[in-house]
Design a protein around this motif. Structure first.
Motif, PDB file in Angstrom:
ATOM      1  N   VAL A  74       0.837  -1.199   0.000  1.00 31.02           N
ATOM      2  CA  VAL A  74       0.000   0.000   0.000  1.00 31.02           C
ATOM      3  C   VAL A  74       0.874   1.252   0.000  1.00 31.02           C
ATOM      4  O   VAL A  74       0.635   2.210  -0.743  1.00 31.02           O
ATOM      5  CB  VAL A  74      -0.943   0.007   1.216  1.00 31.02           C
ATOM      6  CG1 VAL A  74      -1.733   1.316   1.271  1.00 31.02           C
ATOM      7  CG2 VAL A  74      -1.896  -1.175   1.149  1.00 31.02           C
ATOM      8  N   LYS A  75       1.920   1.251   0.831  1.00 31.66           N
ATOM      9  CA  LYS A  75       2.815   2.409   0.915  1.00 31.66           C
ATOM     10  C   LYS A  75       3.632   2.566  -0.367  1.00 31.66           C
ATOM     11  O   LYS A  75       3.890   3.685  -0.805  1.00 31.66           O
ATOM     12  CB  LYS A  75       3.727   2.273   2.128  1.00 31.66           C
ATOM     13  CG  LYS A  75       2.969   2.280   3.448  1.00 31.66           C
ATOM     14  CD  LYS A  75       3.898   2.182   4.642  1.00 31.66           C
ATOM     15  CE  LYS A  75       3.090   2.230   5.944  1.00 31.66           C
ATOM     16  NZ  LYS A  75       3.959   2.145   7.138  1.00 31.66           N
ATOM     17  N   LEU A  76       4.034   1.444  -0.960  1.00 32.49           N
ATOM     18  CA  LEU A  76       4.756   1.509  -2.227  1.00 32.49           C
ATOM     19  C   LEU A  76       3.865   2.102  -3.314  1.00 32.49           C
ATOM     20  O   LEU A  76       4.316   2.928  -4.124  1.00 32.49           O
ATOM     21  CB  LEU A  76       5.235   0.117  -2.634  1.00 32.49           C
ATOM     22  CG  LEU A  76       5.908   0.007  -3.996  1.00 32.49           C
ATOM     23  CD1 LEU A  76       7.163   0.872  -4.067  1.00 32.49           C
ATOM     24  CD2 LEU A  76       6.253  -1.458  -4.307  1.00 32.49           C
ATOM     25  N   LEU A  77       2.611   1.694  -3.344  1.00 36.30           N
ATOM     26  CA  LEU A  77       1.671   2.232  -4.326  1.00 36.30           C
ATOM     27  C   LEU A  77       1.537   3.742  -4.171  1.00 36.30           C
ATOM     28  O   LEU A  77       1.506   4.487  -5.163  1.00 36.30           O
ATOM     29  CB  LEU A  77       0.306   1.556  -4.164  1.00 36.30           C
ATOM     30  CG  LEU A  77      -0.810   2.033  -5.097  1.00 36.30           C
ATOM     31  CD1 LEU A  77      -0.462   1.756  -6.547  1.00 36.30           C
ATOM     32  CD2 LEU A  77      -2.128   1.357  -4.726  1.00 36.30           C
ATOM     33  N   ARG A  78       1.502   4.208  -2.920  1.00 34.61           N
ATOM     34  CA  ARG A  78       1.386   5.650  -2.680  1.00 34.61           C
ATOM     35  C   ARG A  78       2.621   6.389  -3.199  1.00 34.61           C
ATOM     36  O   ARG A  78       2.515   7.478  -3.770  1.00 34.61           O
ATOM     37  CB  ARG A  78       1.201   5.905  -1.191  1.00 34.61           C
ATOM     38  CG  ARG A  78       0.870   7.362  -0.848  1.00 34.61           C
ATOM     39  CD  ARG A  78       0.644   7.556   0.630  1.00 34.61           C
ATOM     40  NE  ARG A  78      -0.398   6.664   1.128  1.00 34.61           N
ATOM     41  CZ  ARG A  78      -0.196   5.757   2.097  1.00 34.61           C
ATOM     42  NH1 ARG A  78       0.998   5.611   2.634  1.00 34.61           N
ATOM     43  NH2 ARG A  78      -1.186   5.001   2.499  1.00 34.61           N
ATOM     44  N   VAL A  79       3.791   5.785  -3.019  1.00 34.47           N
ATOM     45  CA  VAL A  79       5.020   6.405  -3.514  1.00 34.47           C
ATOM     46  C   VAL A  79       4.992   6.487  -5.042  1.00 34.47           C
ATOM     47  O   VAL A  79       5.363   7.504  -5.640  1.00 34.47           O
ATOM     48  CB  VAL A  79       6.257   5.613  -3.050  1.00 34.47           C
ATOM     49  CG1 VAL A  79       7.531   6.187  -3.676  1.00 34.47           C
ATOM     50  CG2 VAL A  79       6.374   5.647  -1.532  1.00 34.47           C
ATOM     51  N   LEU A  80       4.541   5.418  -5.686  1.00 36.03           N
ATOM     52  CA  LEU A  80       4.485   5.410  -7.151  1.00 36.03           C
ATOM     53  C   LEU A  80       3.515   6.451  -7.684  1.00 36.03           C
ATOM     54  O   LEU A  80       3.714   7.006  -8.767  1.00 36.03           O
ATOM     55  CB  LEU A  80       4.088   4.015  -7.641  1.00 36.03           C
ATOM     56  CG  LEU A  80       5.087   2.886  -7.354  1.00 36.03           C
ATOM     57  CD1 LEU A  80       4.518   1.554  -7.797  1.00 36.03           C
ATOM     58  CD2 LEU A  80       6.413   3.151  -8.038  1.00 36.03           C
ATOM     59  N   GLU A  81       2.454   6.719  -6.931  1.00 39.04           N
ATOM     60  CA  GLU A  81       1.438   7.661  -7.394  1.00 39.04           C
ATOM     61  C   GLU A  81       1.800   9.105  -7.083  1.00 39.04           C
ATOM     62  O   GLU A  81       1.455  10.014  -7.855  1.00 39.04           O
ATOM     63  CB  GLU A  81       0.086   7.314  -6.763  1.00 39.04           C
ATOM     64  CG  GLU A  81      -0.496   6.000  -7.284  1.00 39.04           C
ATOM     65  CD  GLU A  81      -1.791   5.628  -6.589  1.00 39.04           C
ATOM     66  OE1 GLU A  81      -2.042   6.176  -5.485  1.00 39.04           O
ATOM     67  OE2 GLU A  81      -2.524   4.774  -7.120  1.00 39.04           O
ATOM     68  N   THR A  82       2.484   9.352  -5.950  1.00 41.43           N
ATOM     69  CA  THR A  82       2.769  10.729  -5.532  1.00 41.43           C
ATOM     70  C   THR A  82       4.225  11.131  -5.726  1.00 41.43           C
ATOM     71  O   THR A  82       4.536  12.328  -5.752  1.00 41.43           O
ATOM     72  CB  THR A  82       2.411  10.919  -4.050  1.00 41.43           C
ATOM     73  OG1 THR A  82       3.287  10.111  -3.237  1.00 41.43           O
ATOM     74  CG2 THR A  82       0.965  10.515  -3.789  1.00 41.43           C
ATOM     75  N   GLY A  83       5.123  10.139  -5.823  1.00 41.95           N
ATOM     76  CA  GLY A  83       6.538  10.456  -5.933  1.00 41.95           C
ATOM     77  C   GLY A  83       7.146  10.914  -4.621  1.00 41.95           C
ATOM     78  O   GLY A  83       8.252  11.478  -4.607  1.00 41.95           O
ATOM     79  N   ARG A  84       6.470  10.640  -3.495  1.00 46.62           N
ATOM     80  CA  ARG A  84       6.970  11.058  -2.190  1.00 46.62           C
ATOM     81  C   ARG A  84       6.836   9.910  -1.194  1.00 46.62           C
ATOM     82  O   ARG A  84       5.964   9.048  -1.327  1.00 46.62           O
ATOM     83  CB  ARG A  84       6.218  12.286  -1.661  1.00 46.62           C
ATOM     84  CG  ARG A  84       6.229  13.481  -2.622  1.00 46.62           C
ATOM     85  CD  ARG A  84       5.643  14.730  -1.975  1.00 46.62           C
ATOM     86  NE  ARG A  84       6.528  15.250  -0.928  1.00 46.62           N
ATOM     87  CZ  ARG A  84       7.535  16.095  -1.157  1.00 46.62           C
ATOM     88  NH1 ARG A  84       7.779  16.514  -2.388  1.00 46.62           N
ATOM     89  NH2 ARG A  84       8.279  16.535  -0.162  1.00 46.62           N
ATOM     90  N   PHE A  85       7.707   9.916  -0.174  1.00 45.96           N
ATOM     91  CA  PHE A  85       7.674   8.895   0.872  1.00 45.96           C
ATOM     92  C   PHE A  85       8.152   9.512   2.174  1.00 45.96           C
ATOM     93  O   PHE A  85       8.673  10.640   2.200  1.00 45.96           O
ATOM     94  CB  PHE A  85       8.562   7.699   0.493  1.00 45.96           C
ATOM     95  CG  PHE A  85      10.036   8.014   0.521  1.00 45.96           C
ATOM     96  CD1 PHE A  85      10.805   7.737   1.642  1.00 45.96           C
ATOM     97  CD2 PHE A  85      10.651   8.605  -0.573  1.00 45.96           C
ATOM     98  CE1 PHE A  85      12.153   8.047   1.670  1.00 45.96           C
ATOM     99  CE2 PHE A  85      11.998   8.914  -0.565  1.00 45.96           C
ATOM    100  CZ  PHE A  85      12.754   8.636   0.567  1.00 45.96           C
ATOM    101  N   MET A  86       7.984   8.757   3.260  1.00 52.75           N
ATOM    102  CA  MET A  86       8.461   9.209   4.564  1.00 52.75           C
ATOM    103  C   MET A  86       9.298   8.103   5.209  1.00 52.75           C
ATOM    104  O   MET A  86       8.944   6.924   5.108  1.00 52.75           O
ATOM    105  CB  MET A  86       7.298   9.571   5.487  1.00 52.75           C
ATOM    106  CG  MET A  86       6.587  10.863   5.116  1.00 52.75           C
ATOM    107  SD  MET A  86       5.440  11.435   6.400  1.00 52.75           S
ATOM    108  CE  MET A  86       4.236  10.101   6.376  1.00 52.75           C
ATOM    109  N   ARG A  87      10.379   8.486   5.847  1.00 54.85           N
ATOM    110  CA  ARG A  87      11.144   7.528   6.637  1.00 54.85           C
ATOM    111  C   ARG A  87      10.295   7.068   7.825  1.00 54.85           C
ATOM    112  O   ARG A  87       9.418   7.792   8.297  1.00 54.85           O
ATOM    113  CB  ARG A  87      12.438   8.147   7.164  1.00 54.85           C
ATOM    114  CG  ARG A  87      13.395   8.651   6.100  1.00 54.85           C
ATOM    115  CD  ARG A  87      14.737   8.990   6.742  1.00 54.85           C
ATOM    116  NE  ARG A  87      15.560   9.773   5.826  1.00 54.85           N
ATOM    117  CZ  ARG A  87      15.848  11.060   5.999  1.00 54.85           C
ATOM    118  NH1 ARG A  87      15.389  11.695   7.077  1.00 54.85           N
ATOM    119  NH2 ARG A  87      16.595  11.699   5.128  1.00 54.85           N
TER     120      ARG A  87
END
Length: 474
Positions: free
Chosen positions: A255-268
């Protein structure tokens, strides 16, 4: 843009040199061993090599044994172990210059400037050289991949088209077919080739640590987090991230990987501040994607986000004509490493080309290594190579083949079953299962492939083999 390869086992020295070279707008790759250097050269011929002498697996001068490299590339030795003898030997072998550590910036700029002047009149030639080799090239090599058969040429064509773009790539294929080599070749032929290419085996990392490894964590975010940790997404910034065995990633992390692919952002982990990422994703699996979705191993929405450009690698049994080429390539690699040249007897190559290779290219490489070790002289015979049982070998007479039983029995639920005699080969069992399932599915090939969990292409290939092996052909 001119391409520079830095060959140095000192990580700090290589990184510093890379930043200095990048400042002059060169693309840069780094190799820490001779083996890595040869791999990088195979992927893309550099215009300039900055070469250290002392390497873990040999002397830097060994690279001069490749005449093509010497003809097309400026080689400049960069070493902290300078001597008159080594400088003379380097120049004799074709080195363009000789720099001593610590390198003076003016000397480096002089070398880079000369490289630019040498290559400027031949920009078109450099572009052609940097482009992937023709899939039909006589050598059979494409980047790190080897093969001349039609299935592999199709893979090369796909890589050739997708590499210069930024779209995600989804590589499918059985274990041992070379999915990571596809990822490395796509990266090396992309605009990101100067950046890192990092691989993550999602099946080899503990689920409890995977989020921290991929996204990183802040100091104190959990017990044992005594310092800030940069994850793969940050370390691969500007380059490529290869997610192998993607179906082994926990669903909550998908789920978190999908969010990164869609937004181009992530959090440590442990942070409230999002970070922009600039990474190209290449994912891979040895499962059938839709089956993985049905089994709850892969989120359907993530599959559609990753599966923008699918590449399906054929198993080795579907390109057996490539086996002699691959075997010779592995043998040459071993001979270069061990220092003793050996060759295959024709009968040995013939035997290798008849075996179905359930472990694919990885199994073939291991078989060649074992045969090399067991060989008594300069030739490798068929004694220590895998072979088919006589009952299913391609040259066996029809009378020696074991008759396959028909699935006439039923279990308690009234379902057809197959009874196999002890000693039946795996090839025979597979053939019987496919044929029986095809009959049960009323000759509907799409349904049969889905039930068996194989691709439709694989099913067609098997049926073609069985048709060619029918008694009417003998």
């Amino acid at each position: 843009m001119n391409h520079v390869l830095i060959v140095d086992d000192d990580t700090d020295s290589a990184t510093t040199l890379r930043e200095l070279v990048r400042a002059d707008e060169f693309s840069v790759a780094i190799a820490h061993t001779l083996r890595d250097a040869r791999r990088q050269i195979a992927l893309q011929t550099p215009d300039l090599v900055l070469l250290d002498l002392q390497l873990p697996d040999g002397n830097g001068l060994d690279l001069f044994s490749d005449p093509q490299l010497v003809n097309d590339t400026d080689i400049v030795l960069v070493t902290g172990h300078a001597s008159l003898d080594t400088s003379i030997e380097a120049m004799r072998r074709g080195a363009a210059d000789y720099l001593v550590k610590p390198i003076a910036m003016k000397q480096l700029q002089r070398v880079l400037s000369r490289c630019g002047e040498r290559t400027a009149p031949t920009a078109a030639a450099n572009a052609a050289r940097a482009a992937p080799r023709d899939p039909g090239a006589e050598s059979g090599r494409f980047g790190l991949m080897w093969g001349q058969t039609a299935p592999m040429r199709r893979v090369y064509q796909q890589i050739h088209r997708v590499a210069p773009t930024s779209v995600p790539v989804f590589v499918m294929g059985e274990s041992g077919t070379g999915k990571e080599l596809v990822a490395q070749t796509v990266h090396a032929l992309s605009r990101r080739r100067a950046g890192p290419c990092l691989a993550v085996n999602c099946g080899a990392i503990s689920p409890h640590l995977m989020e921290s490894e991929i996204f990183g964590h802040e100091k104190g975010s959990f017990t044992g987090a005594d310092r800030q940790h940069l994850g793969f997404f940050e370390r691969a910034s500007g380059g490529t991230l290869f997610l192998d065995e993607i179906t082994e990633m926990p669903l909550d992390l998908q789920v978190k990987l999908l969010r990164v692919l869609e937004t181009g952002r992530f959090m440590r982990v442990g942070s409230t501040q999002s970070i922009q990422t600039d990474v190209r994703i290449i994912a891979a699996t040895n499962r059938l994607p839709l089956e993985a979705v049905a089994a709850g191993k892969l989120r359907e929405d993530l599959l559609y986000r990753l599966n923008v450009f699918p590449i399906e690698l054929p198993p080795l049994r579907e390109r057996l004509d490539d086996v002699p080429l691959l075997a010779q390539h592995f043998l040459d690699e071993i001979a270069n490493r061990e220092g003793q040249v050996r060759r295959f007897e024709p009968a040995a190559l013939h035997q290798l080309a008849q075996y179905p290779w359930p472990g694919n290219v990885r199994e073939l490489r291991n078989a060649v290594q074992r045969a090399y070790v067991m060989a008594d002289g300069e030739t490798i015979d068929a004694l220590w190579l895998p072979k088919l049982p006589a009952t299913v070998a391609g040259d066996a007479a029809p009378s020696t083949r074991r008759a396959l039983p028909e699935p006439t029995e039923q279990n308690g639920a009234g379902e057809p079953v197959i009874t196999l005699p002890v000693g039946v080969s795996m090839a025979q069992a597979e053939r019987l299962l496919i044929q029986a399932t095809l009959r049960q599915c009323e000759q509907q090939k799409e349904r049969t492939a889905a039930v068996l969990g194989i691709s439709l292409k694989t099913l067609y290939n098997r049926l073609k083999e069985y048709a060619g092996d029918s008694p009417s052909r003998h």
